[in-house]
Design a protein around this motif. Structure first.
Motif, PDB file in Angstrom:
ATOM      1  N   LEU A   1      24.635 -22.210  -0.576  1.00 49.08           N
ATOM      2  CA  LEU A   1      23.454 -23.066  -0.604  1.00 49.08           C
ATOM      3  C   LEU A   1      22.191 -22.303  -0.962  1.00 49.08           C
ATOM      4  CD1 LEU A   1      24.125 -25.182   2.619  1.00 49.08           C
ATOM      5  CD2 LEU A   1      24.431 -25.902   0.238  1.00 49.08           C
ATOM      6  N   PHE A   2      22.229 -20.993  -0.779  1.00 44.27           N
ATOM      7  CA  PHE A   2      21.073 -20.150  -1.069  1.00 44.27           C
ATOM      8  C   PHE A   2      21.589 -18.746  -1.328  1.00 44.27           C
ATOM      9  CE2 PHE A   2      21.720 -20.923   3.418  1.00 44.27           C
ATOM     10  CZ  PHE A   2      21.836 -19.656   3.968  1.00 44.27           C
ATOM     11  N   SER A   3      20.769 -17.913  -1.943  1.00 45.52           N
ATOM     12  CA  SER A   3      21.233 -16.583  -2.332  1.00 45.52           C
ATOM     13  C   SER A   3      20.570 -15.452  -1.538  1.00 45.52           C
ATOM     14  CB  SER A   3      20.985 -16.350  -3.827  1.00 45.52           C
ATOM     15  OG  SER A   3      19.609 -16.477  -4.135  1.00 45.52           O
ATOM     16  N   HIS A   4      19.362 -15.664  -1.039  1.00 46.02           N
ATOM     17  CA  HIS A   4      18.675 -14.634  -0.261  1.00 46.02           C
ATOM     18  C   HIS A   4      19.130 -14.662   1.204  1.00 46.02           C
ATOM     19  CE1 HIS A   4      15.922 -14.920  -3.698  1.00 46.02           C
ATOM     20  NE2 HIS A   4      15.396 -13.761  -3.323  1.00 46.02           N
ATOM     21  N   VAL A   5      19.095 -13.520   1.871  1.00 44.39           N
ATOM     22  CA  VAL A   5      19.129 -13.518   3.323  1.00 44.39           C
ATOM     23  C   VAL A   5      17.846 -14.186   3.801  1.00 44.39           C
ATOM     24  CG1 VAL A   5      19.125 -12.088   5.413  1.00 44.39           C
ATOM     25  CG2 VAL A   5      20.504 -11.408   3.431  1.00 44.39           C
ATOM     26  N   LEU A   6      17.978 -15.132   4.730  1.00 43.87           N
ATOM     27  CA  LEU A   6      16.822 -15.874   5.234  1.00 43.87           C
ATOM     28  C   LEU A   6      16.513 -15.449   6.659  1.00 43.87           C
ATOM     29  CD1 LEU A   6      17.731 -19.480   4.018  1.00 43.87           C
ATOM     30  CD2 LEU A   6      16.474 -17.694   2.792  1.00 43.87           C
ATOM     31  N   PHE A   7      15.252 -15.209   6.928  1.00 45.96           N
ATOM     32  CA  PHE A   7      14.835 -14.714   8.235  1.00 45.96           C
ATOM     33  C   PHE A   7      13.634 -15.512   8.696  1.00 45.96           C
ATOM     34  CE2 PHE A   7      16.424 -10.871  10.320  1.00 45.96           C
ATOM     35  CZ  PHE A   7      15.644 -10.827  11.463  1.00 45.96           C
ATOM     36  N   SER A   8      13.539 -15.728   9.998  1.00 39.63           N
ATOM     37  CA  SER A   8      12.326 -16.253  10.607  1.00 39.63           C
ATOM     38  C   SER A   8      12.128 -15.504  11.915  1.00 39.63           C
ATOM     39  CB  SER A   8      12.436 -17.761  10.857  1.00 39.63           C
ATOM     40  OG  SER A   8      13.197 -18.031  12.018  1.00 39.63           O
TER      41      SER A   8
ATOM     42  N   ALA B   1       0.827  -1.207   0.000  1.00 36.37           N
ATOM     43  CA  ALA B   1       0.000   0.000   0.000  1.00 36.37           C
ATOM     44  C   ALA B   1       0.863   1.259   0.000  1.00 36.37           C
ATOM     45  CB  ALA B   1      -0.938  -0.007   1.205  1.00 36.37           C
ATOM     46  N   LEU B   2       2.112   1.142   0.476  1.00 36.63           N
ATOM     47  CA  LEU B   2       3.056   2.265   0.459  1.00 36.63           C
ATOM     48  C   LEU B   2       3.942   2.244  -0.789  1.00 36.63           C
ATOM     49  CD1 LEU B   2       4.268   2.312   4.188  1.00 36.63           C
ATOM     50  CD2 LEU B   2       2.569   3.798   3.118  1.00 36.63           C
ATOM     51  N   ASP B   3       3.602   1.401  -1.744  1.00 42.82           N
ATOM     52  CA  ASP B   3       4.367   1.253  -2.994  1.00 42.82           C
ATOM     53  C   ASP B   3       5.770   0.710  -2.757  1.00 42.82           C
ATOM     54  OD1 ASP B   3       2.297   2.111  -4.675  1.00 42.82           O
ATOM     55  OD2 ASP B   3       2.826   4.224  -4.382  1.00 42.82           O
ATOM     56  N   LEU B   4       5.926  -0.079  -1.695  1.00 40.62           N
ATOM     57  CA  LEU B   4       7.179  -0.786  -1.472  1.00 40.62           C
ATOM     58  C   LEU B   4       7.090  -2.166  -2.117  1.00 40.62           C
ATOM     59  CD1 LEU B   4       7.722   0.099   2.291  1.00 40.62           C
ATOM     60  CD2 LEU B   4       8.908   1.090   0.334  1.00 40.62           C
ATOM     61  N   ARG B   5       8.203  -2.632  -2.636  1.00 37.44           N
ATOM     62  CA  ARG B   5       8.204  -3.941  -3.291  1.00 37.44           C
ATOM     63  C   ARG B   5       8.208  -5.053  -2.233  1.00 37.44           C
ATOM     64  NH1 ARG B   5      11.835  -5.362  -8.131  1.00 37.44           N
ATOM     65  NH2 ARG B   5      13.576  -4.856  -6.739  1.00 37.44           N
ATOM     66  N   ALA B   6       7.160  -5.880  -2.261  1.00 35.83           N
ATOM     67  CA  ALA B   6       7.036  -7.017  -1.354  1.00 35.83           C
ATOM     68  C   ALA B   6       6.036  -7.982  -1.963  1.00 35.83           C
ATOM     69  CB  ALA B   6       6.570  -6.565   0.029  1.00 35.83           C
ATOM     70  N   GLU B   7       6.266  -9.264  -1.740  1.00 32.57           N
ATOM     71  CA  GLU B   7       5.320 -10.250  -2.257  1.00 32.57           C
ATOM     72  C   GLU B   7       5.263 -11.443  -1.324  1.00 32.57           C
ATOM     73  OE1 GLU B   7       6.517 -12.132  -5.919  1.00 32.57           O
ATOM     74  OE2 GLU B   7       8.642 -11.673  -5.561  1.00 32.57           O
ATOM     75  N   LEU B   8       4.070 -12.077  -1.276  1.00 32.09           N
ATOM     76  CA  LEU B   8       3.882 -13.276  -0.469  1.00 32.09           C
ATOM     77  C   LEU B   8       4.001 -14.494  -1.377  1.00 32.09           C
ATOM     78  CD1 LEU B   8       3.162 -14.178   2.448  1.00 32.09           C
ATOM     79  CD2 LEU B   8       0.799 -14.399   1.655  1.00 32.09           C
ATOM     80  N   LEU B   9       4.871 -15.439  -0.994  1.00 32.01           N
ATOM     81  CA  LEU B   9       5.114 -16.641  -1.780  1.00 32.01           C
ATOM     82  C   LEU B   9       4.548 -17.857  -1.063  1.00 32.01           C
ATOM     83  CD1 LEU B   9       8.874 -16.063  -2.717  1.00 32.01           C
ATOM     84  CD2 LEU B   9       6.848 -15.306  -3.981  1.00 32.01           C
ATOM     85  N   GLY B  10       3.945 -18.752  -1.815  1.00 31.92           N
ATOM     86  CA  GLY B  10       3.539 -20.032  -1.278  1.00 31.92           C
ATOM     87  C   GLY B  10       4.698 -20.997  -1.233  1.00 31.92           C
ATOM     88  N   PRO B  11       4.497 -22.186  -0.650  1.00 32.81           N
ATOM     89  CA  PRO B  11       5.621 -23.127  -0.480  1.00 32.81           C
ATOM     90  C   PRO B  11       6.270 -23.551  -1.786  1.00 32.81           C
ATOM     91  CG  PRO B  11       3.501 -24.136   0.087  1.00 32.81           C
ATOM     92  CD  PRO B  11       3.251 -22.676  -0.039  1.00 32.81           C
ATOM     93  N   ALA B  12       5.473 -23.766  -2.828  1.00 27.04           N
ATOM     94  CA  ALA B  12       6.069 -24.174  -4.104  1.00 27.04           C
ATOM     95  C   ALA B  12       6.937 -23.069  -4.680  1.00 27.04           C
ATOM     96  CB  ALA B  12       4.963 -24.559  -5.095  1.00 27.04           C
ATOM     97  N   GLU B  13       6.468 -21.825  -4.580  1.00 29.78           N
ATOM     98  CA  GLU B  13       7.240 -20.688  -5.088  1.00 29.78           C
ATOM     99  C   GLU B  13       8.524 -20.498  -4.291  1.00 29.78           C
ATOM    100  OE1 GLU B  13       4.034 -17.442  -6.559  1.00 29.78           O
ATOM    101  OE2 GLU B  13       3.777 -18.154  -4.491  1.00 29.78           O
ATOM    102  N   VAL B  14       8.431 -20.671  -2.973  1.00 32.33           N
ATOM    103  CA  VAL B  14       9.617 -20.520  -2.114  1.00 32.33           C
ATOM    104  C   VAL B  14      10.680 -21.550  -2.505  1.00 32.33           C
ATOM    105  CG1 VAL B  14      10.502 -20.688   0.232  1.00 32.33           C
ATOM    106  CG2 VAL B  14       8.306 -19.582  -0.184  1.00 32.33           C
ATOM    107  N   HIS B  15      10.272 -22.807  -2.659  1.00 30.35           N
ATOM    108  CA  HIS B  15      11.259 -23.850  -2.927  1.00 30.35           C
ATOM    109  C   HIS B  15      11.762 -23.827  -4.358  1.00 30.35           C
ATOM    110  CE1 HIS B  15       9.437 -25.447   0.853  1.00 30.35           C
ATOM    111  NE2 HIS B  15      10.717 -25.647   1.100  1.00 30.35           N
ATOM    112  N   ALA B  16      10.974 -23.255  -5.268  1.00 37.71           N
ATOM    113  CA  ALA B  16      11.496 -23.041  -6.622  1.00 37.71           C
ATOM    114  C   ALA B  16      12.589 -21.984  -6.610  1.00 37.71           C
ATOM    115  CB  ALA B  16      10.360 -22.630  -7.552  1.00 37.71           C
ATOM    116  N   LEU B  17      12.448 -20.996  -5.725  1.00 40.38           N
ATOM    117  CA  LEU B  17      13.419 -19.910  -5.620  1.00 40.38           C
ATOM    118  C   LEU B  17      14.666 -20.352  -4.861  1.00 40.38           C
ATOM    119  CD1 LEU B  17      13.453 -16.882  -6.485  1.00 40.38           C
ATOM    120  CD2 LEU B  17      12.586 -16.335  -4.202  1.00 40.38           C
ATOM    121  N   GLU B  18      14.467 -21.106  -3.773  1.00 38.91           N
ATOM    122  CA  GLU B  18      15.569 -21.559  -2.915  1.00 38.91           C
ATOM    123  C   GLU B  18      15.345 -23.032  -2.573  1.00 38.91           C
ATOM    124  OE1 GLU B  18      18.192 -20.023  -2.390  1.00 38.91           O
ATOM    125  OE2 GLU B  18      17.886 -17.870  -2.194  1.00 38.91           O
TER     126      GLU B  18
END
Length: 369
Positions: A239-246, A116-133
């Motif tokens: 093993l992965f390219s993104h910073v991972l956070f939980s 809503a603030l025009d910041l880039r963000a997206e919600l990924l489902g499990p298949a999309e997450v594992h395709a990416l990483e």
């Protein structure tokens, strides 16, 4: 004020960044550090540049963090040109992972208000997450992706800022600052190991130790040390390219296969011990995010003291006395906020209008104890 004589107490990324900008504006600058410049929180951090992931919601602090993140590409290039040090600024993006439906809903709410603030963000489902990483845990049910949250190698950044400040003419001295020197209601210098050093302005950028400088009049309980323990692992290939956070912590992939995992949040005074419990928590978190890290050798462990405030906002700008300025309390956003803090504090010290309103970050926003 552009030819002002300025003393900066603290030689981390804040102190050196402010020194760099003041010298470039024509001020005479002396940086005082009790040990090696950058030896404390600056070198102990992870280097995540994540205003979107870290944000608790819209407001002045998010705007400050976004402005600083936007400065980083040019900031890194400037430091490289000045020093020859590549600070490994990496536009890696960040994934905030959820392991249950409640966590996924919290991520969705974050993505919604940021979009809503025009910041880039997206919600990924499990298949999309594992395709990416593909190496991520199969237990991940969703992730918020923040492509504009990046990283830098904070140790290289610390070295580059120290060199850059010296390269443009800042003077560095080692010693213990006993306190500020006040005359007629104004700060006119500092006491360095019994020697009075006079200055037109004094900037306190001493991190967790800022409130311990005598005469600063900032309660040591307002800015206090928060210990964070860290672990460095080594993989043959990344093993992965993104910073991972939980919700439990993070892992940061460096381009050379190193993985930085952290971090604890402990109020243990000024003790920088690495503990068995802390390492257990961090390593368990790392393996939960990426199970393949279980076989990675542990290369290094350390702990740092981050300057914590109750509202998680830094203290920036003029202090309680004329001639005194404060740049502290950055907590876990110190590396991220280094470029904007350097710019704003130089403007404030030189008597210029700051390009960001510093009212939300004033020292006196906390109730007197």
């Amino acid at each position: 004020m552009r030819d002002a004589n300025v003393i900066i107490v603290g030689g981390g990324v804040m102190g050196c960044g402010i020194a760099l900008r003041l010298r470039q504006a024509g001020a005479r600058v002396t940086v005082l550090e009790r040990s090696i410049p950058g030896a404390e929180a600056s070198s102990a951090a992870g280097g995540i540049l994540a205003p979107q992931m870290e944000s608790e919601g819209p407001g002045p602090f998010l705007e400050l963090c976004l402005r600083s993140r936007a400065l980083y590409p040019d900031f890194a290039a400037e430091l490289h040109a000045l020093t020859g040090v590549n600070v490994d600024y990496l536009p890696s993006g960040l994934l905030h992972l959820a392991f249950d439906e409640a966590g996924a809903q919290r991520l969705k709410a974050t993505v919604d208000w940021q979009r809503a603030l025009d910041l880039r963000a997206e919600l990924l489902g499990p298949a999309e997450v594992h395709a990416l990483e593909p190496q991520l845990s199969p237990q991940v049910v969703a992730a918020a992706r923040f492509p504009d949250d990046h990283q830098v190698d904070n140790r290289l950044l610390t070295r580059a800022l120290t060199m850059a400040a010296a390269r443009v003419g800042a003077t560095f001295r080692t010693g213990y600052v006993r306190g500020v020197v006040e005359e007629h209601g104004r700060v006119v210098g500092v006491d360095l190991d019994g020697e009075t050093l006079r200055a037109d302005a004094v900037v306190i950028a001493a991190g967790s130790w800022s409130g311990l400088v005598q005469g600063v009049s900032v309660d040591p309980r307002v800015v206090r040390p928060a210990r964070g323990q860290m672990v460095q692992l080594q993989t043959r290939l990344p093993l992965f390219s993104h910073v991972l956070f939980s919700d439990k912590g993070y892992v940061i992939p460096r381009a050379d296969g190193r993985v930085i995992a952290g971090s604890t949040l402990e109020f243990a005074g000024f003790e920088k011990n690495v503990t068995a419990e802390g390492l257990h928590r961090i390593l368990a978190l790392a393996m939960e995010l990426c199970p393949a890290l279980a076989s990675a050798p542990v290369q290094e462990t350390w702990a740092g003291l981050r300057p914590y405030t109750e509202d998680h906002l830094p203290i920036l700008g003029a202090g309680p006395l004329p001639g005194l300025f404060l740049a502290t309390g950055h907590f876990r956003n110190g590396i991220l906020l280094a470029p904007i803090t350097a710019r704003l504090m130089a403007q404030a010290v030189l008597g210029e209008s700051t390009s960001v309103d510093l009212a939300p970050f004033r020292f006196d926003r906390f109730p007197r104890r």
